[in-house]
Design a protein around this motif. Structure first.
Motif, PDB file in Angstrom:
ATOM      1  N   SER A  39      -3.785   6.209   1.531  1.00 49.78           N
ATOM      2  CA  SER A  39      -4.591   7.390   1.207  1.00 49.78           C
ATOM      3  C   SER A  39      -3.722   8.611   0.938  1.00 49.78           C
ATOM      4  O   SER A  39      -4.060   9.447   0.108  1.00 49.78           O
ATOM      5  CB  SER A  39      -5.595   7.677   2.326  1.00 49.78           C
ATOM      6  OG  SER A  39      -4.924   7.910   3.542  1.00 49.78           O
ATOM      7  N   MET A  40      -2.581   8.711   1.608  1.00 52.50           N
ATOM      8  CA  MET A  40      -1.705   9.862   1.377  1.00 52.50           C
ATOM      9  C   MET A  40      -0.931   9.734   0.068  1.00 52.50           C
ATOM     10  O   MET A  40      -0.374  10.709  -0.416  1.00 52.50           O
ATOM     11  CB  MET A  40      -0.742  10.041   2.546  1.00 52.50           C
ATOM     12  CG  MET A  40       0.229   8.915   2.735  1.00 52.50           C
ATOM     13  SD  MET A  40       1.154   9.160   4.235  1.00 52.50           S
ATOM     14  CE  MET A  40       1.342   7.480   4.768  1.00 52.50           C
ATOM     15  N   CYS A  44      -1.101  11.948  -5.408  1.00 51.97           N
ATOM     16  CA  CYS A  44      -0.069  12.209  -6.429  1.00 51.97           C
ATOM     17  C   CYS A  44       0.154  10.995  -7.321  1.00 51.97           C
ATOM     18  O   CYS A  44       0.217  11.120  -8.538  1.00 51.97           O
ATOM     19  CB  CYS A  44       1.262  12.578  -5.771  1.00 51.97           C
ATOM     20  SG  CYS A  44       1.213  14.113  -4.834  1.00 51.97           S
ATOM     21  N   HIS A  45       0.258   9.822  -6.710  1.00 52.79           N
ATOM     22  CA  HIS A  45       0.626   8.623  -7.462  1.00 52.79           C
ATOM     23  C   HIS A  45      -0.561   7.959  -8.139  1.00 52.79           C
ATOM     24  O   HIS A  45      -0.377   7.007  -8.889  1.00 52.79           O
ATOM     25  CB  HIS A  45       1.341   7.631  -6.553  1.00 52.79           C
ATOM     26  CG  HIS A  45       2.689   8.121  -6.110  1.00 52.79           C
ATOM     27  ND1 HIS A  45       3.784   8.118  -6.943  1.00 52.79           N
ATOM     28  CD2 HIS A  45       3.094   8.653  -4.926  1.00 52.79           C
ATOM     29  CE1 HIS A  45       4.823   8.619  -6.288  1.00 52.79           C
ATOM     30  NE2 HIS A  45       4.439   8.947  -5.070  1.00 52.79           N
ATOM     31  N   GLY A  46      -1.764   8.446  -7.875  1.00 54.71           N
ATOM     32  CA  GLY A  46      -2.941   7.850  -8.499  1.00 54.71           C
ATOM     33  C   GLY A  46      -3.468   8.650  -9.674  1.00 54.71           C
ATOM     34  O   GLY A  46      -4.525   8.358 -10.206  1.00 54.71           O
ATOM     35  N   ILE A  91       6.708  12.130   4.254  1.00 55.32           N
ATOM     36  CA  ILE A  91       5.810  10.972   4.298  1.00 55.32           C
ATOM     37  C   ILE A  91       6.577   9.733   4.746  1.00 55.32           C
ATOM     38  O   ILE A  91       6.143   9.014   5.645  1.00 55.32           O
ATOM     39  CB  ILE A  91       5.140  10.748   2.928  1.00 55.32           C
ATOM     40  CG1 ILE A  91       4.143  11.873   2.653  1.00 55.32           C
ATOM     41  CG2 ILE A  91       4.466   9.379   2.856  1.00 55.32           C
ATOM     42  CD1 ILE A  91       3.597  11.900   1.242  1.00 55.32           C
ATOM     43  N   ALA A  92       7.731   9.485   4.128  1.00 54.11           N
ATOM     44  CA  ALA A  92       8.510   8.297   4.471  1.00 54.11           C
ATOM     45  C   ALA A  92       8.980   8.337   5.924  1.00 54.11           C
ATOM     46  O   ALA A  92       9.035   7.299   6.586  1.00 54.11           O
ATOM     47  CB  ALA A  92       9.702   8.150   3.532  1.00 54.11           C
ATOM     48  N   ALA A 104       4.315  -1.279   0.010  1.00 59.56           N
ATOM     49  CA  ALA A 104       5.001  -1.902  -1.126  1.00 59.56           C
ATOM     50  C   ALA A 104       4.229  -3.118  -1.620  1.00 59.56           C
ATOM     51  O   ALA A 104       4.069  -3.314  -2.834  1.00 59.56           O
ATOM     52  CB  ALA A 104       6.430  -2.283  -0.733  1.00 59.56           C
ATOM     53  N   ALA A 105       3.736  -3.940  -0.697  1.00 60.43           N
ATOM     54  CA  ALA A 105       2.946  -5.118  -1.087  1.00 60.43           C
ATOM     55  C   ALA A 105       1.664  -4.690  -1.805  1.00 60.43           C
ATOM     56  O   ALA A 105       1.290  -5.283  -2.819  1.00 60.43           O
ATOM     57  CB  ALA A 105       2.610  -5.948   0.144  1.00 60.43           C
ATOM     58  N   TYR A 106       1.019  -3.661  -1.291  1.00 58.45           N
ATOM     59  CA  TYR A 106      -0.215  -3.155  -1.895  1.00 58.45           C
ATOM     60  C   TYR A 106       0.020  -2.721  -3.340  1.00 58.45           C
ATOM     61  O   TYR A 106      -0.676  -3.160  -4.254  1.00 58.45           O
ATOM     62  CB  TYR A 106      -0.753  -2.001  -1.059  1.00 58.45           C
ATOM     63  CG  TYR A 106      -1.974  -1.342  -1.636  1.00 58.45           C
ATOM     64  CD1 TYR A 106      -3.248  -1.832  -1.349  1.00 58.45           C
ATOM     65  CD2 TYR A 106      -1.871  -0.222  -2.457  1.00 58.45           C
ATOM     66  CE1 TYR A 106      -4.371  -1.225  -1.879  1.00 58.45           C
ATOM     67  CE2 TYR A 106      -2.993   0.386  -2.986  1.00 58.45           C
ATOM     68  CZ  TYR A 106      -4.247  -0.113  -2.700  1.00 58.45           C
ATOM     69  OH  TYR A 106      -5.358   0.484  -3.221  1.00 58.45           O
TER      70      TYR A 106
END
Length: 111
Positions: A39-40, A44-46, A91-92, A104-106
């Motif tokens: 969700s976080m 940005c990435h979506g 975040i990381a 990463a799998a997602y």
């Protein structure tokens, strides 16, 4: 005697680092478990073509379809500070090795 002790300490450090890297490499990402973890990322990435502007203009990559190994490595680099982006570093830093493997799998399974 001191040289032997230093050599043993150096070897112990190398073994500990290798053990930690091996443990992280043994993790299997679970895309289903990541559904609650991404969700976080979506903000940005979506968004196609989104550019972040803090502290400078960043082209924000789409993560869907990227290699899981690439995403995990990138997250670890942000976590360690090897990649410079304050938001991604924060975040990381909050993610465990399992979280990174799951995210990463997602994203590797997305289009």
């Amino acid at each position: 005697m001191k040289k032997q002790l230093l050599a043993l300490l150096a070897l112990a450090g190398i073994a500990a680092a290798a053990s930690g890297a091996a443990a992280a490499a043994d993790l299997v990402g679970n895309a289903k478990a990541a559904e609650n973890k991404v969700s976080m990322c979506i903000g940005c990435h979506g968004i196609p073509g989104y550019k972040g502007t803090f502290p400078e203009v960043y082209e924000v990559p789409m993560l869907g379809g990227q290699s899981a190994k690439y995403i995990e490595n990138a997250l670890r680099e942000y976590q360690k500070g090897d990649r410079n982006h304050p938001t991604m570093h924060g975040i990381a830093a909050s993610l465990s090795d399992q979280d990174m493997a799951d995210v990463a799998a997602y994203y590797s399974q997305q289009k």
